[in-house]
Design a protein around this motif. Structure first.
Motif, mmCIF file in Angstrom:
data_model
loop_
_atom_site.group_PDB
_atom_site.id
_atom_site.type_symbol
_atom_site.label_atom_id
_atom_site.label_comp_id
_atom_site.label_asym_id
_atom_site.label_seq_id
_atom_site.Cartn_x
_atom_site.Cartn_y
_atom_site.Cartn_z
ATOM 1 N N UNK A 184 0.737 -1.230 -0.050
ATOM 2 C CA UNK A 184 -0.054 -0.032 0.036
ATOM 3 C C UNK A 184 0.916 1.186 -0.056
ATOM 4 N N UNK A 185 1.763 1.239 0.942
ATOM 5 C CA UNK A 185 2.891 2.228 0.884
ATOM 6 C C UNK A 185 3.665 2.577 -0.424
ATOM 7 N N UNK A 186 3.905 1.500 -1.058
ATOM 8 C CA UNK A 186 4.551 1.567 -2.364
ATOM 9 C C UNK A 186 3.706 2.363 -3.588
ATOM 10 N N UNK A 187 2.312 1.658 -3.236
ATOM 11 C CA UNK A 187 1.454 2.206 -4.294
ATOM 12 C C UNK A 187 1.349 3.716 -4.267
ATOM 13 N N UNK A 188 1.015 4.187 -2.909
ATOM 14 C CA UNK A 188 0.874 5.754 -2.716
ATOM 15 C C UNK A 188 2.221 6.468 -3.259
ATOM 16 N N UNK A 189 3.357 5.785 -2.853
ATOM 17 C CA UNK A 189 4.375 6.582 -3.312
ATOM 18 C C UNK A 189 4.592 6.424 -4.835
ATOM 19 N N UNK A 190 4.340 5.639 -5.387
ATOM 20 C CA UNK A 190 4.186 5.492 -6.932
ATOM 21 C C UNK A 190 3.479 6.451 -7.443
ATOM 22 N N UNK A 191 2.316 6.540 -6.982
ATOM 23 C CA UNK A 191 1.139 7.336 -7.524
ATOM 24 C C UNK A 191 1.788 8.842 -7.262
ATOM 25 N N UNK A 192 2.274 9.142 -6.132
ATOM 26 C CA UNK A 192 2.770 10.636 -5.851
ATOM 27 C C UNK A 192 3.880 10.812 -6.672
ATOM 28 N N UNK A 193 4.973 9.969 -6.925
ATOM 29 C CA UNK A 193 5.875 10.189 -7.920
ATOM 30 C C UNK A 193 5.615 10.350 -9.404
ATOM 31 N N UNK A 194 4.725 9.523 -9.562
ATOM 32 C CA UNK A 194 4.072 9.621 -10.932
ATOM 33 C C UNK A 194 3.404 10.951 -11.349
ATOM 34 N N UNK A 195 2.755 11.345 -10.320
ATOM 35 C CA UNK A 195 2.033 12.776 -10.510
ATOM 36 C C UNK A 195 2.904 13.874 -10.905
ATOM 37 N N UNK A 196 4.079 13.748 -9.895
ATOM 38 C CA UNK A 196 5.096 14.816 -10.003
ATOM 39 C C UNK A 196 5.866 14.691 -11.290
ATOM 40 N N UNK A 197 6.329 13.550 -11.642
ATOM 41 C CA UNK A 197 7.044 13.260 -12.871
ATOM 42 C C UNK A 197 5.937 13.568 -14.067
ATOM 43 N N UNK A 198 4.808 13.675 -14.114
ATOM 44 C CA UNK A 198 3.682 14.163 -15.150
ATOM 45 C C UNK A 198 3.739 15.581 -15.205
ATOM 46 N N UNK A 199 3.766 16.153 -14.159
ATOM 47 C CA UNK A 199 4.054 17.489 -14.024
ATOM 48 C C UNK A 199 5.156 18.262 -14.546
ATOM 49 N N UNK A 200 6.284 17.545 -14.139
ATOM 50 C CA UNK A 200 7.666 17.996 -14.804
ATOM 51 C C UNK A 200 7.708 17.627 -16.184
ATOM 52 N N UNK A 201 7.204 16.454 -16.854
ATOM 53 C CA UNK A 201 7.301 16.397 -18.266
ATOM 54 C C UNK A 201 6.292 17.224 -18.962
ATOM 55 N N UNK A 202 5.292 17.632 -18.516
ATOM 56 C CA UNK A 202 4.637 18.786 -19.152
ATOM 57 C C UNK A 202 5.086 20.050 -19.139
ATOM 58 N N UNK A 203 5.859 20.249 -18.071
ATOM 59 C CA UNK A 203 6.735 21.904 -18.136
ATOM 60 C C UNK A 203 7.616 21.623 -19.127
ATOM 61 N N UNK A 204 8.373 20.456 -18.989
ATOM 62 C CA UNK A 204 9.399 20.315 -20.031
ATOM 63 C C UNK A 204 9.180 20.222 -21.367
ATOM 64 N N UNK A 205 7.688 19.803 -21.825
ATOM 65 C CA UNK A 205 7.133 19.855 -23.087
ATOM 66 C C UNK A 205 6.846 21.272 -23.524
ATOM 67 N N UNK A 252 8.333 23.905 -22.535
ATOM 68 C CA UNK A 252 9.467 24.653 -22.873
ATOM 69 C C UNK A 252 10.237 24.211 -23.977
ATOM 70 N N UNK A 253 10.078 23.018 -24.250
ATOM 71 C CA UNK A 253 10.487 22.420 -25.427
ATOM 72 C C UNK A 253 9.973 23.060 -26.736
ATOM 73 N N UNK A 254 8.444 23.209 -26.498
ATOM 74 C CA UNK A 254 7.713 23.776 -27.703
ATOM 75 C C UNK A 254 8.037 25.294 -27.975
ATOM 76 N N UNK A 255 8.211 26.019 -26.929
ATOM 77 C CA UNK A 255 8.772 27.335 -27.006
ATOM 78 C C UNK A 255 10.060 27.659 -27.603
ATOM 79 N N UNK A 256 10.818 26.533 -27.182
ATOM 80 C CA UNK A 256 12.310 26.860 -27.637
ATOM 81 C C UNK A 256 12.331 26.311 -29.199
ATOM 82 N N UNK A 257 11.464 25.249 -29.496
ATOM 83 C CA UNK A 257 11.700 24.846 -30.852
ATOM 84 C C UNK A 257 10.997 26.058 -31.787
ATOM 85 N N UNK A 258 9.916 26.649 -31.193
ATOM 86 C CA UNK A 258 9.479 27.957 -32.186
ATOM 87 C C UNK A 258 10.214 28.983 -32.202
ATOM 88 N N UNK A 259 11.099 29.383 -31.191
ATOM 89 C CA UNK A 259 12.053 30.330 -31.392
ATOM 90 C C UNK A 259 13.215 29.929 -32.342
#
Length: 139
Positions: free
Chosen positions: A40-61, A63-70
């Protein structure tokens, strides 16, 4: 009654084996509870890490779009627009600093004038040149 007689007549190795069996089953049961808790603890931690990873990937995406456009605009020979927001902000900050400096200097001059003794003050007198006894030659 039969069970109690049987336990009394067991040999020492059989009693040790029974005690070991009891110990093993209790350990396995408690380990199962511990594994469930850990899962249960691992599942909660995995969900938490997954949501943070998704936020980071979205922010990086983004930024990459802005840089590609420039980069595309630079390769096409287009110049970047002026950062009007930054320029206006810098102008407002400069105006606020100038106002603060002028207010502070006026206050310091007024304070210094109040602190001067009367003998050090210079008085300016308006002279009516037309009625004056002293003639000023302007030509």
């Amino acid at each position: 009654m039969l069970g109690t007689n049987l336990l009394k007549h067991q040999s020492k190795p059989e009693r040790i084996a029974d005690q070991a069996w009891e110990y093993l089953t209790s350990t396995v049961n408690s380990a199962g509870d511990s594994v469930k808790h850990t899962a249960r603890s691992a599942r909660r931690t995995g969900t938490h890490l997954g949501s943070h990873a998704g936020d980071r990937v979205s922010a990086m995406t983004d930024e990459a779009r802005v840089r590609a456009g420039r980069a595309y605009d630079a390769l096409a020979g287009r110049r970047q627009g002026l950062p009007w927001g930054w320029l206006i902000g810098a102008g407002l900050v400069g105006a606020a600093l100038a106002w603060a400096a002028s207010s502070a200097s006026r206050a310091a001059l007024a304070r210094a004038e109040r602190e001067l003794p009367d003998s050090d003050r210079v008085e300016f007198v308006d002279v009516d040149r037309a009625n004056s006894a002293v003639r000023v030659d302007t030509a």
